[in-house]
Design an enzyme around this catalytic site. Structure first.
Site, PDB file in Angstrom:
ATOM      1  N   GLY A 129      -4.782  -2.034   5.190  1.00  0.00           N
ATOM      2  CA  GLY A 129      -3.984  -3.157   4.693  1.00  0.00           C
ATOM      3  C   GLY A 129      -4.617  -4.502   5.022  1.00  0.00           C
ATOM      4  O   GLY A 129      -4.747  -5.379   4.161  1.00  0.00           O
ATOM      5  N   ARG A 130      -5.037  -4.673   6.274  1.00  0.00           N
ATOM      6  CA  ARG A 130      -5.580  -5.977   6.697  1.00  0.00           C
ATOM      7  C   ARG A 130      -6.994  -6.220   6.187  1.00  0.00           C
ATOM      8  O   ARG A 130      -7.578  -7.261   6.449  1.00  0.00           O
ATOM      9  CB  ARG A 130      -5.492  -6.104   8.220  1.00  0.00           C
ATOM     10  CG  ARG A 130      -6.146  -4.965   8.987  1.00  0.00           C
ATOM     11  CD  ARG A 130      -5.740  -4.975  10.459  1.00  0.00           C
ATOM     12  NE  ARG A 130      -6.230  -3.805  11.185  1.00  0.00           N
ATOM     13  CZ  ARG A 130      -5.602  -2.644  11.261  1.00  0.00           C
ATOM     14  NH1 ARG A 130      -4.454  -2.476  10.629  1.00  0.00           N
ATOM     15  NH2 ARG A 130      -6.103  -1.644  11.957  1.00  0.00           N
TER      16      ARG A 130
ATOM     17  N   LYS B 251       9.484  -0.138  13.648  1.00  0.00           N
ATOM     18  CA  LYS B 251       9.955   0.152  12.277  1.00  0.00           C
ATOM     19  C   LYS B 251      10.986   1.261  12.301  1.00  0.00           C
ATOM     20  O   LYS B 251      12.032   1.181  11.657  1.00  0.00           O
ATOM     21  CB  LYS B 251       8.771   0.641  11.415  1.00  0.00           C
ATOM     22  CG  LYS B 251       7.851  -0.415  10.895  1.00  0.00           C
ATOM     23  CD  LYS B 251       6.917   0.243   9.863  1.00  0.00           C
ATOM     24  CE  LYS B 251       5.659  -0.538   9.646  1.00  0.00           C
ATOM     25  NZ  LYS B 251       4.667   0.155   8.827  1.00  0.00           N
TER      26      LYS B 251
ATOM     27  N   GLU C 179      10.654  -4.684   4.409  1.00  0.00           N
ATOM     28  CA  GLU C 179      10.763  -6.081   3.975  1.00  0.00           C
ATOM     29  C   GLU C 179      10.432  -6.200   2.486  1.00  0.00           C
ATOM     30  O   GLU C 179      11.131  -6.865   1.710  1.00  0.00           O
ATOM     31  CB  GLU C 179       9.788  -6.964   4.770  1.00  0.00           C
ATOM     32  CG  GLU C 179      10.080  -7.085   6.262  1.00  0.00           C
ATOM     33  CD  GLU C 179       9.486  -5.964   7.100  1.00  0.00           C
ATOM     34  OE1 GLU C 179       9.088  -4.916   6.522  1.00  0.00           O
ATOM     35  OE2 GLU C 179       9.427  -6.116   8.332  1.00  0.00           O
TER      36      GLU C 179
ATOM     37  N   HIS D  84      -3.412 -32.743  18.989  1.00  0.00           N
ATOM     38  CA  HIS D  84      -2.276 -33.531  19.470  1.00  0.00           C
ATOM     39  C   HIS D  84      -1.130 -32.642  19.936  1.00  0.00           C
ATOM     40  O   HIS D  84       0.006 -33.093  20.027  1.00  0.00           O
ATOM     41  CB  HIS D  84      -1.811 -34.487  18.366  1.00  0.00           C
ATOM     42  CG  HIS D  84      -2.880 -35.483  18.024  1.00  0.00           C
ATOM     43  ND1 HIS D  84      -3.037 -36.662  18.704  1.00  0.00           N
ATOM     44  CD2 HIS D  84      -3.902 -35.417  17.128  1.00  0.00           C
ATOM     45  CE1 HIS D  84      -4.093 -37.318  18.217  1.00  0.00           C
ATOM     46  NE2 HIS D  84      -4.629 -36.572  17.256  1.00  0.00           N
TER      47      HIS D  84
ATOM     48  N   LYS E 102       0.842  -1.193   0.000  1.00  0.00           N
ATOM     49  CA  LYS E 102       0.000   0.000   0.000  1.00  0.00           C
ATOM     50  C   LYS E 102       0.883   1.251   0.000  1.00  0.00           C
ATOM     51  O   LYS E 102       0.683   2.167  -0.779  1.00  0.00           O
ATOM     52  CB  LYS E 102      -0.888  -0.052   1.244  1.00  0.00           C
ATOM     53  CG  LYS E 102      -2.060   0.859   1.185  1.00  0.00           C
ATOM     54  CD  LYS E 102      -2.934   0.689   2.413  1.00  0.00           C
ATOM     55  CE  LYS E 102      -3.598   2.007   2.717  1.00  0.00           C
ATOM     56  NZ  LYS E 102      -4.386   1.984   3.936  1.00  0.00           N
TER      57      LYS E 102
ATOM     58  N   GLU F  19      -4.174  -6.478  15.127  1.00  0.00           N
ATOM     59  CA  GLU F  19      -3.726  -5.160  14.670  1.00  0.00           C
ATOM     60  C   GLU F  19      -4.888  -4.156  14.764  1.00  0.00           C
ATOM     61  O   GLU F  19      -4.677  -2.966  14.937  1.00  0.00           O
ATOM     62  CB  GLU F  19      -3.181  -5.230  13.223  1.00  0.00           C
ATOM     63  CG  GLU F  19      -2.177  -4.139  12.918  1.00  0.00           C
ATOM     64  CD  GLU F  19      -1.527  -4.264  11.539  1.00  0.00           C
ATOM     65  OE1 GLU F  19      -2.237  -4.152  10.527  1.00  0.00           O
ATOM     66  OE2 GLU F  19      -0.299  -4.462  11.476  1.00  0.00           O
TER      67      GLU F  19
HETATM   68  O1  F6P Z   1       3.506  -2.702   9.676  1.00  0.00           O
HETATM   69  C1  F6P Z   1       2.149  -2.982   9.611  1.00  0.00           C
HETATM   70  C2  F6P Z   1       1.607  -2.733   8.264  1.00  0.00           C
HETATM   71  O2  F6P Z   1       1.514  -1.373   8.051  1.00  0.00           O
HETATM   72  C3  F6P Z   1       0.277  -3.422   8.057  1.00  0.00           C
HETATM   73  O3  F6P Z   1      -0.772  -2.686   8.577  1.00  0.00           O
HETATM   74  C4  F6P Z   1       0.259  -3.616   6.586  1.00  0.00           C
HETATM   75  O4  F6P Z   1      -0.674  -4.582   6.214  1.00  0.00           O
HETATM   76  C5  F6P Z   1       1.680  -4.042   6.339  1.00  0.00           C
HETATM   77  O5  F6P Z   1       2.423  -3.276   7.241  1.00  0.00           O
HETATM   78  C6  F6P Z   1       2.174  -3.851   4.938  1.00  0.00           C
HETATM   79  O6  F6P Z   1       2.099  -2.522   4.545  1.00  0.00           O
HETATM   80  P1  F6P Z   1       2.259  -2.108   3.017  1.00  0.00           P
HETATM   81  O7  F6P Z   1       1.141  -2.740   2.259  1.00  0.00           O
HETATM   82  O8  F6P Z   1       2.178  -0.617   3.010  1.00  0.00           O
HETATM   83  O9  F6P Z   1       3.581  -2.605   2.537  1.00  0.00           O
END
Ligand code: F6P
Length: 526
Positions: free
Chosen positions: A243-244, A488, A188, A360, A182, A329
């Site tokens: 995002g979620r 972060k 990452e 189990h 987004k 979240e």
């Molecule tokens: O760090 C949390 C977050 O902002 C989530 O809310 C989101 O889904 C994820 O990182 C990834 O964010 P992006 O889609 O901006 O890379």
């Protein structure tokens, strides 16, 4: 609960709701009609009705970011204009949906060609959090609907092994990457995207041919262009999609590519039907409202700290991880929507695993542990394959577990059972406390016809709305996530310090962090 069942032969029918193909049984809870009546009053006292209207109509209910919350618009079947900041977002949604539908057809039919003119065989979704968990969970859940022609892979972790292990199997000339972010700034994702780009360039050489191998989904169009993705390969989302909650948007493109646009539309339809259910059903008959109220009942009245989500269908194996982000979240908050400190508990710790493997492993604690862990059990009546032998065994486990949790086994029952074993009286008495199950442990059961796209869409939306309703009752903002920012920020600073080996700054941390950093640096010979 045992006595409530004994007293009321209609307890199951009075405390279960059938909606389309989903049966929601909440009769194995520590509730009476009175409990439900009072909890529904609580929801009404919190103005849940107008809160629902506010969300669907695009009011800025995410107040800390001044944003509407409109993931429901992404799956709406309504043609009525929905104007946000002077723009009819329904038109924007339709345009973007048409674009991803078209590109999906093209890729699936082998018409999208890699840099050497060969069709795409492998798609790699690079993203994390909401830009990963939703597409991955849906793709896994709907495995029987996937065509073999295109293999879809997911990379999320910054550990290089994740992308390396994925790329090791692939041919750059027939691989397409979709960079889902987004913000297009997530560390990452940007690390993995850059590694992917370099990997393609090693073979493809010519930067202008990267367009054949990269697509992106983002709100940050400038950053996607800077990265070198051709504008026609960038699909938009909007800041009113969290995002979620973004699986319904172009972020779902990998899932669409895997299952096909028609199945993806069924997913949207299933979610839309739950939106209508939330809006129109009285709270007593409203599945997400009841789910939310039961959660509040245990969280705030019994002070339960956690909940477990236990899907029995193998293909739902990523569902708990998906819900972990959705729930924790959203509702892991300690201040009200207007910023006041809370003196009550909010979102629970959500954990989960596939049912049988979990039985189990950690179910011991669910049955006899000292903690109250309300559970949700999900199971399908039919296996998509039509198989019945395993399926009957699977279902018998579902029913057995929730019955055992509810009924338990009294000391007397344990004693009688042990009496058959030939043990001495003393041995029996020593064992009885260990063999006792106190029972009275609550569960909800979701029993659905089969795990198809429409049902999956409905299940996801049920949980989304449960989370929303709880947020309203707790008076928190379920749609921001400031709690992920501090880590972060620090990670960025620490990375710079590690790279530059700036000892003065390293010494300025607490002694633990400084010690760890120095240990790391000395180990890598810096
Ligand atoms: O760090 C949390 C977050 O902002 C989530 O809310 C989101 O889904 C994820 O990182 C990834 O964010 P992006 O889609 O901006 O890379």
């Amino acid at each position: 609960m045992r006595s409530l069942f004994d007293k009321d032969p209609n307890r199951f029918s009075n405390h279960s709701i059938q909606y389309n193909d989903i049966l929601f049984d909440f009769s194995k809870n520590r509730i009476t009609e009175e409990t439900i009546r009072l909890l529904v009053n609580l929801a009404k006292a919190c103005n849940l009705g107008s809160a629902i209207e506010n969300m669907f109509s695009g009011k800025q209910i995410n107040t800390t970011e001044q944003r509407s919350v409109l993931h429901t618009a992404l799956r709406s079947q309504s043609n009525e204009p929905l104007i946000i900041d002077g723009i009819n977002v329904r038109e924007d949604i339709e345009i973007e949906l048409a674009k991803i539908r078209e590109v999906s057809h093209k890729i699936r039919q082998g018409e999208w060609l890699g840099s050497t003119g060969k069709p795409i065989n492998d798609l790699v979704n690079i993203g994390i959090g909401g830009s990963h968990l939703g597409p991955q969970m849906v793709t896994e859940a709907l495995k029987p609907f996937i065509s073999d022609a295109l293999r879809v892979h997911f990379v999320a972790n910054i550990d290089e092994n994740d992308i390396d292990d994925t790329l090791a199997k692939l041919d750059p000339t027939t691989t397409l990457f979709v960079i889902c972010s987004k913000t297009f700034t997530t560390q990452e994702t940007m690390f993995n995207a850059t590694t992917a780009r370099n990997w393609v360039l090693q073979t493809v050489k010519d930067e202008s041919l990267l367009a054949n191998h990269f697509m992106a989904v983002s709100t940050n169009l400038d950053a996607t262009l800077d990265f070198g993705i051709a504008p026609e390969n960038v699909f938009a989302i909007w800041d009113w999609v969290g995002g979620r909650y973004s699986i319904w948007s172009a972020i779902g493109i990998s899932a669409m590519l895997a299952i096909g646009p028609e199945n993806f539309e069924q997913l949207l339809l299933g979610a839309y039907q739950v939106d209508e259910h939330l809006k129109h059903q009285p709270f007593e008959q409203n599945i997400p409202v009841i789910m939310a109220l039961l959660g509040i009942w245990y969280n705030n009245f019994y002070l339960a700290e956690s909940i477990a989500v236990l899907p029995y269908p193998q293909h739902l194996h990523r569902f708990p991880a998906y819900l972990q982000q959705a729930d924790m979240e959203s509702n892991g908050k300690s201040v009200t929507a207007s910023g006041k400190s809370l003196d009550y508990s909010t979102g629970p710790v959500l954990f989960g695993e596939l049912g049988n493997p979990g039985q189990h492993a950690f179910y011991q604690l669910l049955h006899q542990g000292s903690k109250l862990v309300p559970i949700d059990v999900l199971a399908s009546i039919e296996n998509i394959s039509g198989e019945r032998k395993h399926q009957d065994a699977l279902i018998s486990n579902v029913f057995a577990q929730t019955e055992a949790l509810m009924r338990g086994k009294s000391q007397q029952e344990a004693r009688e059972e042990l009496a058959q074993s030939g043990l001495s009286k003393e041995e029996i008495e020593n064992l009885v406390p260990h063999k006792e199950f106190k029972g009275n442990r609550p569960s909800n059961t979701f029993l659905f016809k089969k795990l198809d796209p429409k049902t999956l869409g409905s299940l996801i939306a049920l949980y989304e709305h449960k989370i929303f309703v709880q947020g309203i009752i707790w008076d928190i903002n379920s749609f921001d996530q400031w709690g992920v920012e501090l880590g972060k920020q620090l990670a960025k600073t620490i990375l710079t310090e590690l790279e530059n080996d700036t000892s003065e700054q390293i010494e300025a941390h607490d002694s633990s962090t400084t010690g760890l950093m120095k240990h790391y640096l000395s180990h890598i010979g810096k």
